[in-house]
Design an enzyme around this catalytic site. Structure first.
Site, mmCIF file in Angstrom:
data_model
loop_
_atom_site.group_PDB
_atom_site.id
_atom_site.type_symbol
_atom_site.label_atom_id
_atom_site.label_comp_id
_atom_site.label_asym_id
_atom_site.label_seq_id
_atom_site.Cartn_x
_atom_site.Cartn_y
_atom_site.Cartn_z
ATOM 1 C CB SER A 142 -3.979 -4.053 2.198
ATOM 2 O OG SER A 142 -5.109 -4.586 1.529
ATOM 3 C CE1 TYR A 156 -6.801 -0.092 4.396
ATOM 4 C CE2 TYR A 156 -7.139 -1.387 2.408
ATOM 5 C CZ TYR A 156 -6.811 -1.315 3.742
ATOM 6 O OH TYR A 156 -6.490 -2.465 4.429
#
Ligand code: NAD
Length: 250
Positions: A142, A156
């Site tokens: 990501s 995350y």
């Protein structure tokens, strides 16, 4: 024909990737954790298009289930050529001062441990030192690994940072074994993941905020899948240990 495994492929980026890999001629293993019906719909769509696919249930955070998942692939009469580590989770937006150990463990169990375990099993099958024919691993990380996801989910982001280190380190370990390991780092993509973070309209909100996404819009799952499929292909035969940012310039 060769096999491609896509983890977390019942929806979103994994689903788009499974469909595109099937169009490239791979027999695709559509891994899912819970949504059996949606996974079967992905398989049905691939078959309607003349491709080959089957669904396999496994929670990649569970080592025994990962081992069983790859043993299921061993029953196929063709080698595993591609692994897409797409499965990933996040929880409700919050600040670091509110994060519990239990939440950290759950995020890292899937995003880091699960990805490591799938890489381990794939290397045992693809590596020339194990009698394999080589292959390609693509880790779906990501943009958060670079940007930190402050105020939303730093846990995350940190798990994706760990995945990036895995991509680099493993790529060096297995380069001579015929395995390429690369990563795609999506930005703001229209999928159901944002609802899991507590803000279904997150991509539209960010896209409407001047300057956050240089291209001025969110991305589609298919636009991320294109980069994944390209890294998996022979067209990327001399590329390993690299990161493609599919994030509209962010
Ligand atoms: P998604 O929630 O639709 O897809 C993730 C899939 O992984 C789901 O189907 C989920 O059930 C599955 N999954 C989660 N934990 C699992 C486990 N333990 N075992 C097996 N499957 C599991 O979201 P998405 O946006 O399609 O996300 C795909 C990947 O892209 C994720 O790794 C995510 O972190 C990454 N990503 C997404 C965005 C975005 O904006 N959507 C941005 C950057 C990165």
């Amino acid at each position: 024909m060769t096999l491609a495994l896509v983890t977390g492929a019942s929806r979103g980026i994994g689903r788009a990737t499974a469909i595109k890999l099937a169009q490239q001629g791979y027999r695709v293993a559509v891994n899912y954790r819970q949504r059996a019906e949606e996974a079967q719909q992905v398989v049905a769509q691939i078959r309607e298009q003349g491709g080959e696919a089957f669904a396999v249930q496994a929670d990649i955070a569970d080592e025994a289930q990962v081992v069983a998942l790859f043993q299921r692939l061993d029953q196929e009469s063709m080698p595993l050529a591609v692994l897409v580590n797409n499965a990933g989770i996040l929880f409700t937006q919050c600040r670091v001062e509110e994060i519990s150990a239990e939440r950290l463990q759950r995020v890292f169990a899937t995003n880091v441990t699960g990805t490591f375990l799938c890489c381990r099993e794939a290397v045992k099958r693809m590596g020339k030192h194990h009698g394999g024919a080589g292959g390609a691993i693509i880790n779906v990380s990501s943009a958060a690994s670079r940007l930190g996801a402050a105020g939303e989910y730093v846990d995350y982001a940190a798990s994706k940072g760990a995945m990036d280190s895995l991509t680099k380190g493993l790529s060096l370990e297995v380069a001579a074994q015929g395995i390429r390991v690369n990563s795609v780092r999506p930005g703001f993509i229209y999928t159901d993941m944002h609802a899991d973070g507590g803000e279904p309209g997150r991509v539209d909100r960010v896209a409407a905020t001047a300057g956050v996404i240089p291209m001025g819009r969110g991305g589609e799952a298919e636009e991320v899948a294109e980069a994944i499929v390209w890294l998996a292909s022979e067209a990327a035969s001399y590329i390993t240990g690299t990161f493609i940012d599919a994030a509209g310039g962010r």
